[in-house]
Design a protein around this motif. Structure first.
Motif, PDB file in Angstrom:
ATOM      1  N   LEU A   1      -4.480   1.636  -2.179  1.00  0.00           N
ATOM      2  CA  LEU A   1      -4.760   0.228  -1.910  1.00  0.00           C
ATOM      3  C   LEU A   1      -4.130  -0.660  -2.978  1.00  0.00           C
ATOM      4  CD1 LEU A   1      -8.519   0.581  -0.898  1.00  0.00           C
ATOM      5  CD2 LEU A   1      -6.507   0.614   0.573  1.00  0.00           C
ATOM      6  N   PRO A   2      -3.939  -1.944  -2.667  1.00  0.00           N
ATOM      7  CA  PRO A   2      -3.304  -2.843  -3.638  1.00  0.00           C
ATOM      8  C   PRO A   2      -4.203  -3.189  -4.819  1.00  0.00           C
ATOM      9  CG  PRO A   2      -3.923  -4.048  -1.652  1.00  0.00           C
ATOM     10  CD  PRO A   2      -4.135  -2.593  -1.355  1.00  0.00           C
TER      11      PRO A   2
ATOM     12  N   ILE B   1       0.847  -1.181   0.000  1.00  0.00           N
ATOM     13  CA  ILE B   1       0.000   0.000   0.000  1.00  0.00           C
ATOM     14  C   ILE B   1       0.894   1.246   0.000  1.00  0.00           C
ATOM     15  CG2 ILE B   1      -1.930  -1.109   1.171  1.00  0.00           C
ATOM     16  CD1 ILE B   1      -1.017   0.131   3.770  1.00  0.00           C
ATOM     17  N   GLY B   2       0.428   2.292  -0.649  1.00  0.00           N
ATOM     18  CA  GLY B   2       1.155   3.545  -0.683  1.00  0.00           C
ATOM     19  C   GLY B   2       0.702   4.466   0.434  1.00  0.00           C
TER      20      GLY B   2
ATOM     21  N   ALA C   1     -12.061   6.307   6.896  1.00  0.00           N
ATOM     22  CA  ALA C   1     -11.443   6.731   5.646  1.00  0.00           C
ATOM     23  C   ALA C   1     -12.541   7.135   4.672  1.00  0.00           C
ATOM     24  CB  ALA C   1     -10.583   5.620   5.048  1.00  0.00           C
ATOM     25  N   ARG C   2     -12.141   7.876   3.672  1.00  0.00           N
ATOM     26  CA  ARG C   2     -13.079   8.293   2.637  1.00  0.00           C
ATOM     27  C   ARG C   2     -12.655   7.676   1.314  1.00  0.00           C
ATOM     28  NH1 ARG C   2     -17.251  11.260   2.746  1.00  0.00           N
ATOM     29  NH2 ARG C   2     -18.133  12.098   0.837  1.00  0.00           N
ATOM     30  N   PHE C   3     -13.629   7.095   0.614  1.00  0.00           N
ATOM     31  CA  PHE C   3     -13.410   6.489  -0.694  1.00  0.00           C
ATOM     32  C   PHE C   3     -14.292   7.214  -1.703  1.00  0.00           C
ATOM     33  CE2 PHE C   3     -12.433   3.248   2.412  1.00  0.00           C
ATOM     34  CZ  PHE C   3     -11.264   2.687   1.941  1.00  0.00           C
ATOM     35  N   GLY C   4     -13.715   8.195  -2.375  1.00  0.00           N
ATOM     36  CA  GLY C   4     -14.511   8.943  -3.345  1.00  0.00           C
ATOM     37  C   GLY C   4     -15.692   9.613  -2.664  1.00  0.00           C
TER      38      GLY C   4
ATOM     39  N   GLY D   1     -12.424   2.676  -6.770  1.00  0.00           N
ATOM     40  CA  GLY D   1     -11.031   2.930  -7.091  1.00  0.00           C
ATOM     41  C   GLY D   1     -10.109   2.345  -6.046  1.00  0.00           C
ATOM     42  N   ASN D   2      -8.880   2.822  -6.011  1.00  0.00           N
ATOM     43  CA  ASN D   2      -7.893   2.269  -5.069  1.00  0.00           C
ATOM     44  C   ASN D   2      -7.284   3.331  -4.157  1.00  0.00           C
ATOM     45  OD1 ASN D   2      -6.368   3.648  -6.963  1.00  0.00           O
ATOM     46  ND2 ASN D   2      -4.701   2.159  -6.948  1.00  0.00           N
ATOM     47  N   LEU D   3      -7.970   4.469  -4.013  1.00  0.00           N
ATOM     48  CA  LEU D   3      -7.424   5.551  -3.211  1.00  0.00           C
ATOM     49  C   LEU D   3      -8.321   5.844  -2.015  1.00  0.00           C
ATOM     50  CD1 LEU D   3      -4.963   7.483  -3.309  1.00  0.00           C
ATOM     51  CD2 LEU D   3      -6.515   9.204  -4.256  1.00  0.00           C
ATOM     52  N   ALA D   4      -7.767   5.695  -0.807  1.00  0.00           N
ATOM     53  CA  ALA D   4      -8.453   6.071   0.432  1.00  0.00           C
ATOM     54  C   ALA D   4      -7.895   7.414   0.888  1.00  0.00           C
ATOM     55  CB  ALA D   4      -8.245   5.010   1.502  1.00  0.00           C
ATOM     56  N   GLU D   5      -8.776   8.324   1.245  1.00  0.00           N
ATOM     57  CA  GLU D   5      -8.367   9.660   1.649  1.00  0.00           C
ATOM     58  C   GLU D   5      -8.788   9.935   3.093  1.00  0.00           C
ATOM     59  OE1 GLU D   5      -8.636  12.476  -2.120  1.00  0.00           O
ATOM     60  OE2 GLU D   5     -10.525  11.388  -1.841  1.00  0.00           O
TER      61      GLU D   5
END
Length: 355
Positions: free
Chosen positions: A201-202, A169-170, A238-241, A209-213
Motif C-alpha cells: 500500500l502507499p 501500489i506494489g 485481503a489479509r493485513f497481518g 503496516g502497508n502490506l496486504a496479503e
C-alpha cells in the motif's frame, strides 16, 4: 573436398533457416497490420514501429516498440502507450495470442485527456497475457500474470479525495483472468478475477503496516438500461497481518456515482493490540472490541473476563460488519466520513486515542 562440402551444406542450411524465419515473421507482421487496419476503420489512431529482424530472436515473435493507441469506446475514449509489446502465438497451431508487455505501460480513459476518469501507469518486470476470441469475436478471453510490478494511479472513476492522488501500489505474484463481451464492436460487459500474493500500500497504517496479503478481487461490469454502467464487486478480500477484511457490493458508475457495499472486519482486536503497543490507542478501545465480540456471541454486553495478555492466539476474532457507502462524491463507513477515518489512521497517535 569433404571439408568444403560440409561448409557448403552448412551455408545452405543457414540460408534456408533464415529464409524460413523471415517468412514466418512476415506472416505474423501481416496479421498485425490487418488488425491495425480494422482499428483504423473503427476510428482509432494507431502507431508503432517494428523491431528489426535478428538471428537471435524467435521467428514467430514480433516486437512492437513505442506503441500508441487512441480510440473511441462508446461515449468515452481509451488512450494507451507502451514501451514495447512482443506478439507471438501462444502455442503451435493455436489461435491464442501471447502478449508480453515490457517497460512502461500507461492507460487513460475519459472524455477529456486533461481530466480523465481513470489514468494509471504500470512499471516493473512486465505483464504477460494470453488472449483469444470466442463466439465469432463476440467474446474476448484473456489470462494474465505479473511477477513484480508497481501500479501508479493518477485518476480513478470514483472519488478518493484529492489529497490521495496520485499514489502507487506494489504488486507481487499477480495473476488473473478477464472476459470482455462485445456486440457490434461495442463493449456490453466485462468480468475480471484477480489474485495477488502481496500488495504494498502507499501508506503504512498504525498497527497494520502497508502490506496486504492473499488479495482476491472478482468484479463484473455491465451496461444498465438507463445507459449507466454498473459495477458489482463479488469478492474483495485481503489479509493485513493478524486481521482480514472482506467487502462486497455494487457501484453505479455515472456522472454522480453511487455505491453500496458491506465491509466485514475480522480480528480487529489483534490490530488494536498492536496499536496499543505503539501507543496509538488507549486500552479503552481494546475493551470496546472485547465488548463487541461478547455481544455478538452471547447477545448481551456483560463485561468480559480480564486477561493478563492482550492478543492471545486462542482468543476469538472480533467480527464487525459495517456499511460502506458512496453518496455525492463522499465515502462513509457507517455514519463516519471515510476520509476522516483515513486521516486519523495516517496521523496515528492523538487522532484516534479514544473510542
Amino acid at each position: 573436398m569433404r571439408f568444403f562440402v560440409a561448409i557448403g551444406l552448412g551455408l545452405v542450411l543457414v540460408v534456408s533457416g533464415c529464409a524460413g524465419m523471415m517468412v514466418a515473421r512476415q506472416s505474423l507482421i501481416k496479421k498485425i497490420d490487418a488488425e491495425r487496419a480494422t482499428l483504423l476503420k473503427q476510428g482509432w489512431s494507431v502507431s508503432w514501429r517494428v523491431s528489426g529482424f535478428s538471428l537471435f530472436a524467435f521467428p514467430w515473435q514480433v516486437t512492437l516498440r513505442d506503441v500508441r493507441l487512441d480510440g473511441p469506446l462508446k461515449d468515452t475514449r481509451l488512450v494507451y502507450g507502451g514501451d514495447a509489446v512482443t506478439v507471438s502465438p501462444a502455442a503451435p497451431f493455436s489461435s491464442l495470442v501471447r502478449l508480453d508487455f515490457a517497460g512502461q505501460q500507461a492507460f487513460l480513459l475519459g472524455h477529456d485527456s486533461a481530466h480523465p476518469d481513470a489514468a494509471f501507469r504500470l512499471t516493473g518486470s512486465g505483464l504477460h497475457a494470453t488472449v483469444g476470441a470466442a463466439n465469432s469475436g463476440g467474446e474476448i478471453h484473456a489470462a494474465f500474470m505479473a511477477d513484480d510490478d508497481r501500479l501508479e494511479v493518477y485518476a480513478m472513476p470514483f472519488p478518493l479525495g484529492q489529497s490521495a492522488l496520485p499514489f502507487s501500489i506494489g504488486l507481487r505474484k499477480l495473476k488473473g483472468r478477464t472476459e470482455w463481451y462485445l456486440k457490434q464492436n461495442h463493449l456490453e460487459g466485462a468480468a475480471v478475477d484477480v489474485i495477488a500474493e502481496t500488495v504494498t500500500l502507499p501508506v503504512a497504517l498504525p498497527g497494520i503496516g502497508n502490506l496486504a496479503e492473499k488479495v482476491h478481487v472478482a468484479l463484473s461490469s455491465s451496461e444498465m438500461e438507463s445507459g449507466d454502467r454498473g459495477l458489482v464487486l463479488h469478492i474483495g478480500e485481503a489479509r493485513f497481518g493478524p486481521s482480514s477484511v472482506a467487502i462486497t457490493g455494487k457501484l453505479v458508475w455515472q456522472h454522480d456515482a453511487t455505491g453500496d457495499f458491506d465491509l466485514t472486519l475480522r480480528g480487529l482486536e489483534k490490530v488494536v493490540d498492536a496499536m496499543m503497543v505503539e501507543h496509538v490507542v488507549t486500552p479503552e478501545v481494546r475493551h470496546m472490541t472485547m465488548l463487541i465480540e461478547r455481544f455478538r456471541a452471547q447477545g448481551n454486553l456483560q463485561s468480559p473476563p480480564k486477561t493478563e495478555k492482550t492478543g492471545e492466539a486462542t482468543a476469538p476474532d472480533t467480527i464487525i460488519a459495517l456499511p460502506l457507502r458512496l453518496r455525492k462524491g463522499e465515502w462513509t463507513i457507517g455514519t463516519l466520513p471515510a476520509a476522516t477515518l483515513l486521516e486519523s489512521w495516517r496521523s496515528g497517535k492523538g487522532k484516534v486515542a479514544s473510542p
